[in-house]
Design a protein around this motif. Structure first.
Motif, PDB file in Angstrom:
ATOM      1  N   UNK A 197      -7.941  -2.840 -13.645  1.00 58.44           N
ATOM      2  CA  UNK A 197      -6.656  -3.533 -13.746  1.00 58.44           C
ATOM      3  C   UNK A 197      -5.812  -3.300 -12.497  1.00 58.44           C
ATOM      4  N   UNK A 198      -5.839  -2.077 -11.973  1.00 55.28           N
ATOM      5  CA  UNK A 198      -5.059  -1.797 -10.761  1.00 55.28           C
ATOM      6  C   UNK A 198      -5.601  -2.575  -9.567  1.00 55.28           C
ATOM      7  N   UNK A 199      -6.919  -2.748  -9.519  1.00 53.67           N
ATOM      8  CA  UNK A 199      -7.508  -3.556  -8.445  1.00 53.67           C
ATOM      9  C   UNK A 199      -7.071  -5.012  -8.561  1.00 53.67           C
ATOM     10  N   UNK A 200      -7.116  -5.570  -9.784  1.00 55.78           N
ATOM     11  CA  UNK A 200      -6.668  -6.949 -10.003  1.00 55.78           C
ATOM     12  C   UNK A 200      -5.198  -7.100  -9.628  1.00 55.78           C
ATOM     13  N   UNK A 201      -4.405  -6.127 -10.037  1.00 53.03           N
ATOM     14  CA  UNK A 201      -2.970  -6.175  -9.750  1.00 53.03           C
ATOM     15  C   UNK A 201      -2.718  -6.191  -8.251  1.00 53.03           C
ATOM     16  N   UNK A 202      -3.456  -5.368  -7.504  1.00 49.97           N
ATOM     17  CA  UNK A 202      -3.250  -5.304  -6.059  1.00 49.97           C
ATOM     18  C   UNK A 202      -3.772  -6.537  -5.340  1.00 49.97           C
ATOM     19  N   UNK A 203      -4.771  -7.200  -5.907  1.00 52.91           N
ATOM     20  CA  UNK A 203      -5.203  -8.479  -5.328  1.00 52.91           C
ATOM     21  C   UNK A 203      -4.036  -9.456  -5.336  1.00 52.91           C
ATOM     22  N   UNK A 204      -3.347  -9.520  -6.479  1.00 54.46           N
ATOM     23  CA  UNK A 204      -2.216 -10.441  -6.582  1.00 54.46           C
ATOM     24  C   UNK A 204      -1.020 -10.004  -5.767  1.00 54.46           C
ATOM     25  N   UNK A 205      -0.586  -8.749  -5.959  1.00 57.27           N
ATOM     26  CA  UNK A 205       0.641  -8.284  -5.320  1.00 57.27           C
ATOM     27  C   UNK A 205       0.484  -8.202  -3.805  1.00 57.27           C
ATOM     28  N   UNK A 206      -0.677  -7.717  -3.338  1.00 54.31           N
ATOM     29  CA  UNK A 206      -0.884  -7.605  -1.901  1.00 54.31           C
ATOM     30  C   UNK A 206      -0.799  -8.943  -1.198  1.00 54.31           C
TER      31      UNK A 206
ATOM     32  N   UNK B  26      -8.162  -2.847  -2.151  1.00 51.34           N
ATOM     33  CA  UNK B  26      -8.074  -4.283  -2.415  1.00 51.34           C
ATOM     34  C   UNK B  26      -6.782  -4.856  -1.841  1.00 51.34           C
ATOM     35  N   UNK B  27      -5.679  -4.105  -1.942  1.00 53.39           N
ATOM     36  CA  UNK B  27      -4.406  -4.590  -1.405  1.00 53.39           C
ATOM     37  C   UNK B  27      -4.509  -4.818   0.099  1.00 53.39           C
ATOM     38  N   UNK B  28      -5.160  -3.896   0.799  1.00 50.57           N
ATOM     39  CA  UNK B  28      -5.313  -4.030   2.249  1.00 50.57           C
ATOM     40  C   UNK B  28      -6.180  -5.234   2.594  1.00 50.57           C
ATOM     41  N   UNK B  29      -7.317  -5.351   1.917  1.00 51.30           N
ATOM     42  CA  UNK B  29      -8.256  -6.424   2.229  1.00 51.30           C
ATOM     43  C   UNK B  29      -7.663  -7.796   1.933  1.00 51.30           C
ATOM     44  N   UNK B  30      -7.077  -7.939   0.753  1.00 47.56           N
ATOM     45  CA  UNK B  30      -6.573  -9.250   0.334  1.00 47.56           C
ATOM     46  C   UNK B  30      -5.311  -9.619   1.109  1.00 47.56           C
ATOM     47  N   UNK B  31      -4.468  -8.614   1.408  1.00 44.23           N
ATOM     48  CA  UNK B  31      -3.252  -8.892   2.169  1.00 44.23           C
ATOM     49  C   UNK B  31      -3.547  -9.534   3.512  1.00 44.23           C
ATOM     50  N   UNK B  32      -4.662  -9.167   4.120  1.00 43.68           N
ATOM     51  CA  UNK B  32      -5.051  -9.768   5.390  1.00 43.68           C
ATOM     52  C   UNK B  32      -5.875 -11.040   5.188  1.00 43.68           C
ATOM     53  N   UNK B  33      -6.755 -11.038   4.193  1.00 41.27           N
ATOM     54  CA  UNK B  33      -7.643 -12.181   3.990  1.00 41.27           C
ATOM     55  C   UNK B  33      -6.898 -13.439   3.550  1.00 41.27           C
TER      56      UNK B  33
ATOM     57  N   UNK C  58       0.831  -1.201   0.000  1.00 41.82           N
ATOM     58  CA  UNK C  58       0.000   0.000   0.000  1.00 41.82           C
ATOM     59  C   UNK C  58       0.868   1.255   0.000  1.00 41.82           C
ATOM     60  N   UNK C  59       1.997   1.217   0.710  1.00 40.62           N
ATOM     61  CA  UNK C  59       2.875   2.379   0.737  1.00 40.62           C
ATOM     62  C   UNK C  59       3.364   2.754  -0.646  1.00 40.62           C
TER      63      UNK C  59
END
Length: 508
Positions: free
Chosen positions: A365-374, A317-324, A153-154
């Motif tokens: 696309x940025x949301x999809x990317x953050x799902x994966x990267x997060x 999405x990065x925050x949510x998926x990183x924890x989930x 996220x940073x």
């Protein structure tokens, strides 16, 4: 019994408050990687830097940081990571304040380099201290997930932070941000954070430190120079020098009784594969942010704040998926989970490559990317930290952070370089431009936008339509390239992460 329960709750609260304090430098250093780009126009107006000085304003920080991470990780193993974290935080605050009031371009460049020195003290120490604070395996999984999510996220928040600060303040505000972020760490860190286990096996080897700095610094510089300037003798010379220094460094580490970097860590396929996937995922994220922020502001003519707000859904999405992903990682094998996550990053670039660069496509696309990267950041860093013995936590953390910084560089240079190369090759300039205007417009999209501000309405629109089309074609090319890299990353994860299922750190 009641007293024991009360003490247990107190210790638990202390651990999680300590984690909150640890996240402050993580957030600051990762935001700092991407925030400066938004401030460059105001800095250029105030300090009048040359083109080369502008490049060094960005590069000085990442070059020094990448070159020192391994050394600082091992230094923390020997002197204690809490001590190193507090020294680094104090130094980062002082240098940031001085840099904010720079009166010349050279002062700013030197300040950025010094920030890289102290930043290298911060990042490995944060991850290593998580190992000291959270001895329970499941608690540590959650803590690493929070750390990795903050890391991801940073990087994505840099444009948003830059847009907000520059909307209301001068360019120095991006450096003064360090004061309110790190002062709480300096006050609360000694109270909440225990000192890490120290490795008293011997002093640091200065020759190894120099070799690692030369290797990483030369390789990173060669990539940046090739992308921003051209492929020439400087690129080949610095890359070969870095590769040679790296080869000598590895050979020296294998011979030393107390190496700066424990190369035996790489004999664990899970560790090596996780480091590589971590590097590639960060390259995908930073490369996407690099060209998307330009496209939104210059081609779609969005204000900096509006452009940064368009990326907020992905950050959520990065925050949510990183924890989930934490409970999922407990039930699914790493060699299955990480390829699935990498597939999300591949889908993001496939969407842009096939559907174009409209605002809606870039947001999705940025949301999809953050799902994966997060999620990848959470899982891969947990594996990296778990694979190392406690006394080598700093060294393992430094390897992970070095991969992060190299990923940042590769994202901007490889993906950004492809976009720029396509733009320069495909741009068809209107005949009414002067020679000077043609030179400026053909260099970068920002150059074309600058020239357009000097033209009449119809001529400016014609130039920007052609420049926008060439830049969008470059985004498509870079996206296809990134999609191919994602497929390769899936195969790497499937093969390398299958090897060992037993992680040494399971035993405390």
């Amino acid at each position: 019994m009641a007293l024991a329960n009360e003490l247990s709750r107190s210790n638990t609260s202390r651990r999680w408050f300590g984690l909150c304090v640890l996240m402050l430098p993580v957030l600051l250093v990762t935001v700092d990687n991407t925030v400066l780009g938004f401030a460059l126009p105001k800095i250029a107006e105030a300090l009048r830097p040359t083109a080369g000085q502008q490049l060094w304003m960005i590069d000085a920080y990442s070059l020094v940081l990448a070159g020192l991470l391994v050394s600082m990780g091992s230094l923390g193993d020997r002197v204690g990571h809490r001590k190193l974290l507090l020294i680094g935080s104090l130094g980062f605050v002082l240098v940031s304040v001085l840099t904010a009031y720079s009166e010349t371009s050279m002062q700013l460049i030197v300040g950025r380099a010094c920030m890289g020195i102290f930043g290298a003290m911060l990042m490995p120490s944060t991850l290593a201290l998580i190992r000291s604070v959270f001895e329970d395996r499941e608690e540590r999984r959650v803590a690493v997930a929070i750390w990795a999510t903050t890391l991801t996220v940073g990087s994505a928040l840099g444009p948003l932070v830059g847009g907000v600060l520059l909307q209301f303040f001068d360019w120095g505000a991006i450096f003064l941000l360090a004061v309110p972020v790190l002062i709480p760490l300096l006050v609360l860190g000694p109270l909440l954070l225990p000192e890490s286990e120290r490795d008293g096996s011997g002093p640091l080897d200065p020759i190894s430190i120099l070799q690692s700095m030369v290797a990483l610094g030369c390789i990173v510089y060669s990539i940046k120079h090739g992308a921003s300037e051209r492929i020439d003798g400087v690129v080949f010379g610095t890359f070969l020098a870095g590769a040679l220094a790296g080869w000598i460094f590895v050979r020296r580490q294998l011979r030393l009784p107390v190496p700066l970097m424990d190369m035996t860590l790489f004999s664990n396929g899970t560790f090596s594969g996780s480091v590589l996937i971590n590097l590639m995922s960060l390259a995908f994220l930073v490369g996407f942010v690099f060209f998307t922020t330009q496209f939104l502001q210059i081609v779609l003519q969005m204000a900096p704040l509006s452009a940064s707000l368009a990326l907020v859904p992905g950050q959520i999405m990065a925050i949510m998926v990183g924890m989930a992903v934490v409970p999922v990682a407990q039930r699914m094998s790493v060699h299955v989970l990480i390829p699935i996550l990498v597939a999300f990053t591949g889908a993001a670039f496939l969407l842009v490559a096939s559907m174009g660069s409209s605002l809606a496509v870039l947001i999705v696309a940025f949301a999809l990317l953050n799902i994966g990267v997060g999620a990848i950041a959470t899982v891969s860093n947990d594996v990296i930290l778990s694979a190392a013995p406690p006394a080598k936590a700093g060294a393992a953390s430094a390897i992970s952070e070095t991969a992060y910084e190299v990923g940042v560089v590769l994202g901007t240079t490889l993906l950004g370089g492809l976009v720029t190369a396509h733009y320069r090759a495909e741009l068809q300039l209107p005949a009414f431009l002067s020679d000077v205007q043609s030179m400026l417009a053909s260099e970068t999209l920002a150059g074309a936008h600058y020239v357009a501000t000097e033209l009449a309405g119809d001529q400016a629109q014609q130039l920007m339509q052609r420049a926008g089309s060439a830049f969008e074609g470059g985004i498509a090319l870079a996206s296809w390239f990134a999609f191919g890299l994602a497929l390769i990353a899936i195969l790497i994860a499937w093969r390398t992460l299958r090897l060992p299922k037993i992680q040494p750190a399971e035993c405390h």
